[in-house]
Design an enzyme around this catalytic site. Sequence first.
Site, PDB file in Angstrom:
ATOM      1  N   PRO A  55       1.843   1.809 -21.763  1.00 21.06           N
ATOM      2  CA  PRO A  55       1.762   2.105 -23.178  1.00 21.06           C
ATOM      3  C   PRO A  55       1.834   0.923 -24.125  1.00 21.06           C
ATOM      4  CG  PRO A  55       3.969   2.628 -22.335  1.00 21.06           C
ATOM      5  CD  PRO A  55       3.242   1.840 -21.316  1.00 21.06           C
ATOM      6  N   GLU A  56       0.714   0.421 -24.609  1.00 21.60           N
ATOM      7  CA  GLU A  56       0.721  -0.349 -25.835  1.00 21.60           C
ATOM      8  C   GLU A  56       0.055   0.575 -26.866  1.00 21.60           C
ATOM      9  OE1 GLU A  56      -0.059  -4.577 -25.719  1.00 21.60           O
ATOM     10  OE2 GLU A  56       0.706  -4.751 -23.682  1.00 21.60           O
ATOM     11  N   LYS A  85       3.471   2.385 -31.214  1.00 21.73           N
ATOM     12  CA  LYS A  85       3.748   3.003 -29.921  1.00 21.73           C
ATOM     13  C   LYS A  85       4.422   4.363 -30.079  1.00 21.73           C
ATOM     14  CE  LYS A  85       4.220  -1.678 -28.139  1.00 21.73           C
ATOM     15  NZ  LYS A  85       5.180  -2.742 -27.792  1.00 21.73           N
ATOM     16  N   ASN A  96       3.310  -6.637 -24.475  1.00 25.65           N
ATOM     17  CA  ASN A  96       3.353  -7.908 -23.765  1.00 25.65           C
ATOM     18  C   ASN A  96       1.999  -8.388 -23.247  1.00 25.65           C
ATOM     19  OD1 ASN A  96       5.046 -10.040 -23.157  1.00 25.65           O
ATOM     20  ND2 ASN A  96       5.456  -9.304 -21.073  1.00 25.65           N
ATOM     21  N   ARG A 150      10.807 -12.013 -23.048  1.00 28.52           N
ATOM     22  CA  ARG A 150       9.828 -11.387 -22.143  1.00 28.52           C
ATOM     23  C   ARG A 150       8.974 -12.481 -21.513  1.00 28.52           C
ATOM     24  NH1 ARG A 150       8.298  -6.207 -23.799  1.00 28.52           N
ATOM     25  NH2 ARG A 150       7.427  -5.995 -21.719  1.00 28.52           N
TER      26      ARG A 150
END
Length: 266
Positions: free
Chosen positions: A2-3, A52, A164, A257
């Site tokens: 999920p982006e 999101k 990311n 991240r």
Amino acid sequence: MPEGHTIHRLARDLNRTFRAKRVEASSPQGRFEAGAARLDGQRCCEFEAWGKHLFALFDQGDVLHVHLGLIGKFRKAGEDPVGAVRLRLTHNEAGSKTTHWDLRGPMVCTVGGPDLVEDVTAKLGPDPLRKDGDIEEFVARVRRKRVAIGAALLDQSVIAGIGNVYRAEFLFILGIDPRTPANQIEEDDLRTLWKLAVEQLRRGVRLNRIVTVDPADIGAPDARSIPNTERLYVYKRQGAPCRTCATPIEEFDVGGRKMWECTTCQ
DNA sequence: TCTTTATGGTGAG
DNA sequence: TCACCCTAAAGAT
């Protein structure tokens, strides 16, 4: 997976089943029994995405709020629920085929009143996939940040819907070092970044997967035909040769991240 | 068949 | 900074 593109695609697909339809709701897993009971039998106006976050608006004013988090899934399903289904939405109407959608492992699944959408989205930055997504708002919000641009792009209050994968890919495409302080990037470059986000996320919605590579770069006829192993420039490609200059891609941390970059191109 | 990992985010310390 | 949430695909055995 999920982006923002995933959530907008979900809203689109869910609308095809539920928009302006009466909905049956249940929680086979049991962890959302009260919420499902509240929605059961209501008429859905529409699904809507912001970054999101996914919302379903119901005609009596109730709002369903879903955030998939890292591992959540919301998919069309068969007759029998499999595993821990937090929420099952069903369209069951004479004259059309019964359709189930099952939600598993979401980070957020709640029901609230009419203010819920505003309460949640007030904390979010502009969304490049929304009609109300404002490029100048994006520029202003980035320029208030003193963190690295690689961290700012993951901050949902700066721009909603980037994750990311997209942050690493966008910074490669634009030749920007992820560690550059956000407030030192030229305004024109930020506008280019926003336009790239609009274009790329739209492609993500259309293909229902992230494909950032320019088909011409790898001799493919179009984005749809690019195989999964060749669809990204840097994400998770540590040690592999840069598609532009063959320098090995490097991995390091930015904003807590993992990040990947080509130290020559960026 | 098992273990690992992930495109996310919160909250405790 | 890190544990945690707790699905499912991918990788290791």
